[in-house]
Design a protein around this motif. Structure first.
Motif, PDB file in Angstrom:
ATOM      1  N   ASP A 109       0.945  -1.204   0.068  1.00 51.33           N
ATOM      2  CA  ASP A 109       0.093   0.004   0.087  1.00 51.33           C
ATOM      3  C   ASP A 109       0.924   1.108   0.215  1.00 51.33           C
ATOM      4  OD1 ASP A 109      -2.263   1.644   0.603  1.00 51.33           O
ATOM      5  OD2 ASP A 109      -1.380   1.819   2.752  1.00 51.33           O
ATOM      6  N   THR A 121       1.754   3.659   4.526  1.00 51.88           N
ATOM      7  CA  THR A 121       2.435   2.381   4.631  1.00 51.88           C
ATOM      8  C   THR A 121       4.000   2.870   4.033  1.00 51.88           C
ATOM      9  OG1 THR A 121       0.585   0.970   4.262  1.00 51.88           O
ATOM     10  CG2 THR A 121       2.608  -0.095   3.863  1.00 51.88           C
ATOM     11  N   GLY A 176       0.215  -3.573   4.234  1.00 50.83           N
ATOM     12  CA  GLY A 176      -0.556  -2.349   4.139  1.00 50.83           C
ATOM     13  C   GLY A 176      -0.935  -2.077   5.780  1.00 50.83           C
ATOM     14  N   SER A 215      -2.189   1.477  -5.036  1.00 49.48           N
ATOM     15  CA  SER A 215      -2.627   2.905  -4.246  1.00 49.48           C
ATOM     16  C   SER A 215      -3.853   3.216  -4.654  1.00 49.48           C
ATOM     17  CB  SER A 215      -1.738   3.872  -4.283  1.00 49.48           C
ATOM     18  OG  SER A 215      -2.090   5.092  -3.554  1.00 49.48           O
ATOM     19  N   GLU A 245      -8.294  -3.581   1.906  1.00 46.51           N
ATOM     20  CA  GLU A 245      -7.228  -3.993   1.328  1.00 46.51           C
ATOM     21  C   GLU A 245      -6.580  -5.462   1.578  1.00 46.51           C
ATOM     22  OE1 GLU A 245      -3.904  -0.937   1.746  1.00 46.51           O
ATOM     23  OE2 GLU A 245      -3.819  -1.636   3.656  1.00 46.51           O
TER      24      GLU A 245
END
Length: 229
Positions: A7, A11, A173, A117, A179
């Motif tokens: 991520d 992150t 992440g 992203s 995610e």
């Protein structure tokens, strides 16, 4: 495991920097002659559409936001607003302490490095000038792909561009945008970065993930020992 997919915001970037996002919009709002609070509200409301490309590039986005806010900027105003917006983007994406060295070490160890992203146009337009760009083999941006996490197309895209199967990827992440659940469903092995040293970071996650991975680390500096075990 042959690849690591990261991520971006919170992150690879400094989690504390996100606190300055609202302030970073102030100069953009001024260039468009829009009250800062009104601009902030409009940007927040448009976030789901902006990060999937529906508002277009940064210039088109700011023109549309201005119209929605009742402003009518001329081309010079838009020039100033775009410059301010891109400068604000720089302020909210400084590298987390030690992260560039970490990426260099991981690449030296033979890992392919990817990125997914959820982002708007500013990051995509500025990506080649960032210090992350030469270190990431396969960046995948929601704005370019037209979908956001946890859409499985993003995970499929990054693994394909890395030249590996999803099962050969770690996914790392801070837990926004569901995610990790997306990574798990894609067949990747998820790792949660809890950002324990940044107590306000979790509150700024968009669409927090209800799934908690088995593997968690407090900071990214613990990643290398984890994946080598």
């Amino acid at each position: 495991m042959r690849a690591i997919v990261f991520d971006f915001f919170g992150t690879l970037t400094d989690p504390a920097a996100e606190a300055g996002r609202r302030e970073s919009f102030t100069a953009t709002a001024a260039a468009l002659a829009i009250p800062a609070d009104r601009f902030w509200q409009a940007m927040g409301a448009s976030f789901p559409d902006r990060i999937t490309g529906r508002y277009g590039d940064t210039r088109a986005t700011l023109r549309r936001i201005a119209t929605e806010c009742g402003a009518d900027p001329d081309e010079a105003d838009l020039d100033a607003a775009v410059s301010a917006q891109l400068a604000g983007g720089v302020r909210v994406r400084p590298p987390r302490a030690g992260v560039l060295d970490l990426l260099d070490r991981l690449r030296a160890d033979g890992y392919r490095l990817g990125l997914i992203s959820d982002c708007s146009s500013e990051l995509c337009e500025s990506w080649p000038e960032t210090p992350y760009a030469p270190r990431i083999d396969a960046p995948v941006f929601s704005w370019q792909e037209g979908c956001r996490k946890p859409d499985q197309r993003l995970y499929a895209a990054v693994s394909a561009r890395l030249g590996v199967s999803a099962a050969e990827c770690w996914y790392v992440g801070d837990g926004g945008s569901r995610e990790h659940d997306g990574a798990r469903r894609a067949g990747m092995r998820p790792v949660l970065v809890t950002n324990t040293a940044y107590p306000d970071a979790a509150a700024r996650r968009s669409d927090p993930d209800p799934y908690t991975p088995e593997l968690t680390i407090a900071d990214l500096d613990a990643l290398a020992p984890l994946i080598r075990t």
